[in-house]
Design an enzyme around this catalytic site. Structure first.
Site, PDB file in Angstrom:
ATOM      1  CG  ASP A  60      -1.759   1.102   1.263  1.00 22.26           C
ATOM      2  OD1 ASP A  60      -2.683   1.364   0.501  1.00 22.26           O
ATOM      3  OD2 ASP A  60      -1.684   1.796   2.210  1.00 22.26           O
ATOM      4  CB  THR A  93      -1.952   5.761  -1.707  1.00 25.09           C
ATOM      5  OG1 THR A  93      -1.795   4.246  -1.468  1.00 25.09           O
ATOM      6  CG2 THR A  93      -3.335   5.857  -0.991  1.00 25.09           C
ATOM      7  CB  THR A  94       0.533   3.237  -5.693  1.00 24.96           C
ATOM      8  OG1 THR A  94       0.603   2.427  -4.557  1.00 24.96           O
ATOM      9  CG2 THR A  94       2.245   3.121  -6.051  1.00 24.96           C
ATOM     10  CG  ASP A 385      -6.607   0.558   0.034  1.00 22.39           C
ATOM     11  OD1 ASP A 385      -6.976   1.257   1.443  1.00 22.39           O
ATOM     12  OD2 ASP A 385      -5.667   0.414  -0.455  1.00 22.39           O
TER      13      ASP A 385
HETATM   14  P1  ADP Z   1      -2.939   2.263  -5.846  1.00 24.52           P
HETATM   15  O1  ADP Z   1      -2.136   2.283  -4.702  1.00 24.52           O
HETATM   16  O2  ADP Z   1      -2.529   3.554  -6.709  1.00 24.52           O
HETATM   17  O3  ADP Z   1      -4.213   1.867  -5.895  1.00 24.52           O
HETATM   18  P2  ADP Z   1      -2.149  -0.330  -6.835  1.00 24.52           P
HETATM   19  O4  ADP Z   1      -0.917  -1.250  -6.756  1.00 24.52           O
HETATM   20  O5  ADP Z   1      -3.377  -0.867  -6.172  1.00 24.52           O
HETATM   21  O6  ADP Z   1      -1.716   1.216  -6.701  1.00 24.52           O
HETATM   22  O7  ADP Z   1      -2.581  -0.570  -8.464  1.00 24.52           O
HETATM   23  C1  ADP Z   1      -3.460   0.070  -9.114  1.00 24.52           C
HETATM   24  C2  ADP Z   1      -3.439   0.076 -10.543  1.00 24.52           C
HETATM   25  O8  ADP Z   1      -3.486  -1.449 -11.245  1.00 24.52           O
HETATM   26  C3  ADP Z   1      -4.479   0.803 -11.195  1.00 24.52           C
HETATM   27  O9  ADP Z   1      -4.024   1.472 -12.431  1.00 24.52           O
HETATM   28  C4  ADP Z   1      -5.432  -0.438 -11.518  1.00 24.52           C
HETATM   29  O10 ADP Z   1      -6.346  -0.255 -12.770  1.00 24.52           O
HETATM   30  C5  ADP Z   1      -4.415  -1.322 -12.065  1.00 24.52           C
HETATM   31  N1  ADP Z   1      -4.922  -2.737 -11.802  1.00 24.52           N
HETATM   32  C6  ADP Z   1      -5.269  -3.526 -10.659  1.00 24.52           C
HETATM   33  N2  ADP Z   1      -5.979  -4.526 -10.973  1.00 24.52           N
HETATM   34  C7  ADP Z   1      -5.724  -4.783 -12.206  1.00 24.52           C
HETATM   35  C8  ADP Z   1      -5.878  -6.118 -13.040  1.00 24.52           C
HETATM   36  N3  ADP Z   1      -6.425  -7.149 -12.667  1.00 24.52           N
HETATM   37  N4  ADP Z   1      -5.621  -5.964 -14.352  1.00 24.52           N
HETATM   38  C9  ADP Z   1      -5.018  -4.736 -14.823  1.00 24.52           C
HETATM   39  N5  ADP Z   1      -4.701  -3.534 -13.998  1.00 24.52           N
HETATM   40  C10 ADP Z   1      -4.984  -3.865 -12.898  1.00 24.52           C
HETATM   41 MG    MG Z   2      -5.019   0.104  -5.313  1.00 24.62          MG
END
Ligand code: ADP
Ligand code: MG
Length: 533
Positions: A60, A93-94, A385
């Site tokens: 996270d 957040t990332t 989240d």
């Molecule tokens: P954040 O902290 O920004 O939410 P994450 O590590 O949760 O970061 O990553 C979010 C990103 O990953 C988003 O752009 C989301 O669309 C993408 N994402 C999450 N799951 C999938 C998936 N199964 N296939 C493609 N993209 C994904």
């Molecule tokens: Mg996320």
């Protein structure tokens, strides 16, 4: 010769002009690089060890940044972005930090071409406003009844985390929890209590309609289960007043001792009597309960729990319909809350109190199970989240595909949009477009795919009008994100873009950093909390 005037306190550090700007950009880039590898389903987790040796394992962004101890004011500013994103929308957040870092990296290229920061700021502002508009073009409307969409949203949020192995089952729990507390289209996440218990496995995580208190009944002779509970919620101690200072009591005869004890005992008995007179059979007390009162309550068949958290008292009040009472005088049955059942039950090896079948059943509890403390903490963050994104959708009813699809769409449309602008502004808008492409690029990179190839393929799809195509890091190819059910709330995307752009433009306008001497650490570089940009 004129005397130099010292304006700043000794030890104050000051950087000016290009140095100040470059330092800030450098710091932001370092922070954003640090979390970039955690983005998306194939992102790596981080293991963080604090100065006490406590370990946190997480994916996270907000948590990673919270745990690392940063000195540089520019870096602190970027870290705050993740915090705000977490508070406002609960996810992304990332993304927000990676975006801000990338916007500044691209700005730096323009600065090296001698483009003035104010031009870049203007271009970024225009591009940000346009991007928010563009999100409106591709948003998809959903209804609360569309359970699959709610499940997909929860799963997308979880798919980048350790919890993803069980996300099918957990997403059901999350959607049920959010729908259970939904009221007039609003979801207050605070109505959901999360309890973590070591043991069993993540798949045993369950939703309990009602509340669980991580507490035991105070006395062994009290009933373990009360049906048709009439509940007194008390925020005052059931004890005789203890004086704050030592007092001396002159007792001369055995009779006097007895009298004194009798008087104390009768005061305590009176407390118990006042409670039982109302017909209460359950007492939740925020403060302590004297042994003697416990004894009398147990004798009357009352189940009592002490030192209940204030936040739990408020939830109890909300769901049982009983007010929180601070005074035992004039108590009546009207002051009692209700629940179909209050019972002490074992979870793992611990006793906890279940309060279920409450009339205003607006409180639910998610009981998270898992092997170790570290994973339980990370599961809780991921579940939080996911609850937030489901709330966003229930409240806004708007989503966009994930996997970098909206970022790629915005980048391409911005490239058309820039043509209407003066040439230097065009450069800034182009930089903005390239910067937001970092999301599909990083998703691909983290999955070991070739980002250049992937962006090329996605651009081709864009030209064919297939705006829902994004990166599928799990399968290692591009795919239709809507079909795959990879969806995110519009609210999360908008917040990420606007606050990343805002942060970048704020840092770009700074040409003077004055840091007060950090009194705690003895070095310069800390940022005063009230620093106003
Ligand atoms: P954040 O902290 O920004 O939410 P994450 O590590 O949760 O970061 O990553 C979010 C990103 O990953 C988003 O752009 C989301 O669309 C993408 N994402 C999450 N799951 C999938 C998936 N199964 N296939 C493609 N993209 C994904
Ligand atoms: Mg996320």
């Amino acid at each position: 010769m004129s005397q130099p005037i010292i304006v700043l306190r000794e030890g104050t550090e000051r950087t000016k002009g290009k140095d100040a700007l470059n330092n800030n950009i450098q710091a932001a880039k370092v922070i954003s690089e640090a979390v970039k590898t955690a983005l998306g389903p194939k992102g790596m987790d981080k293991m963080l060890v604090d100065s006490f040796g406590d370990v946190v394992i997480t994916n996270d962004g907000a948590t990673i940044l919270k745990e690392i101890d940063v000195q540089h004011p520019g870096a602190k500013f970027i870290i705050d972005l993740a915090k705000t994103q977490d508070q406002e929308v609960g996810d992304g957040t990332t993304t927000v930090v990676v975006l801000a870092g990338e916007l500044l990296r691209r700005a730096q290229d323009l600065l090296e071409m001698d483009i003035h920061p104010s031009i870049i700021v203007e271009g970024y502002r225009l591009a940000m406003d346009k991007s928010l508009e563009l999100l409106e073009d591709i948003k998809i409307d959903v209804e609360i009844e569309d359970r699959d969409s709610l499940l997909n949203i929860a799963k997308t949020s979880m798919s980048s985390k350790i919890i993803s192995g069980e996300m099918e089952a957990i997403s059901q729990v999350i959607v049920d929890a959010a729908l259970a507390i939904e009221e007039n289209g609003k979801v207050d996440i605070d109505d959901i209590t999360i309890i973590k218990k070591q043991g069993e496995s993540l798949s045993d995580t369950q939703l309990i309609r009602g509340l669980i208190l991580d507490k035991e009944k105070v006395h062994g002779d009290m009933p373990s289960s009360v049906k048709d509970a009439k509940i007194l919620l008390l925020n005052t101690a059931l004890e005789t007043n203890k004086t704050e200072f030592d007092s001396k009591l002159n007792i001369e005869t055995a009779d006097q001792v007895q009298q004194f004890l009798d008087r104390e005992q009768s005061a305590l008995k009176e407390m118990a009597d006042k409670i039982t007179a109302t017909g209460a059979n359950v007492v939740f007390c925020q403060k302590g309960i004297d042994d003697m009162v416990q004894h009398f309550l147990a004798k009357s068949g009352v189940l009592a729990v002490r030192r209940v958290k204030k936040s739990d008292m408020e939830k109890l009040s909300k769901s049982t319909g009983g007010p929180i009472i601070s005074n035992l005088t004039d108590l009546s049955e009207a002051d009692l809350g209700k629940a179909g059942k209050v019972a002490e039950q074992k979870i793992a090896d611990d006793d906890v109190i279940f309060v279920t079948e409450t009339p205003q059943s607006k409180s639910v509890t998610i009981l998270i199970r898992g092997g170790t403390e570290f994973v339980l903490d990370e599961y809780e963050r991921s579940i939080h989240d996911a609850l937030c994104v489901v709330r966003n959708i229930i409240e806004d009813k708007q989503l966009v595909p994930g996997g970098g699809a909206p970022e790629l769409y915005m980048a391409n449309e911005l490239r058309d949009f820039k043509l209407e602008q003066p040439s230097k502004i065009q450069l800034a808008i182009e930089a903005f477009a390239t910067a937001i492409e970092v999301i599909p690029r990083a998703l691909a990179e983290n999955a070991g795919m070739d980002p250049i190839e992937i962006i090329g393929e996605l651009n081709k799809m864009y030209k064919e009008g297939k705006h829902q195509y994004g990166v599928d890091p799990i399968a290692g190819k591009i795919d239709d994100m809507k079909k795959k059910g990879v969806m995110e709330p519009v609210r999360v995307k908008k917040q990420a873009i606007s606050s990343a752009a805002e942060a970048a433009t704020i840092l770009l306008r700074i040409d003077d950093v004055v840091s007060a001497k950090n009194l705690d650490k003895g070095g310069a570089g800390g940022m005063p909390d009230d620093m106003d940009f």
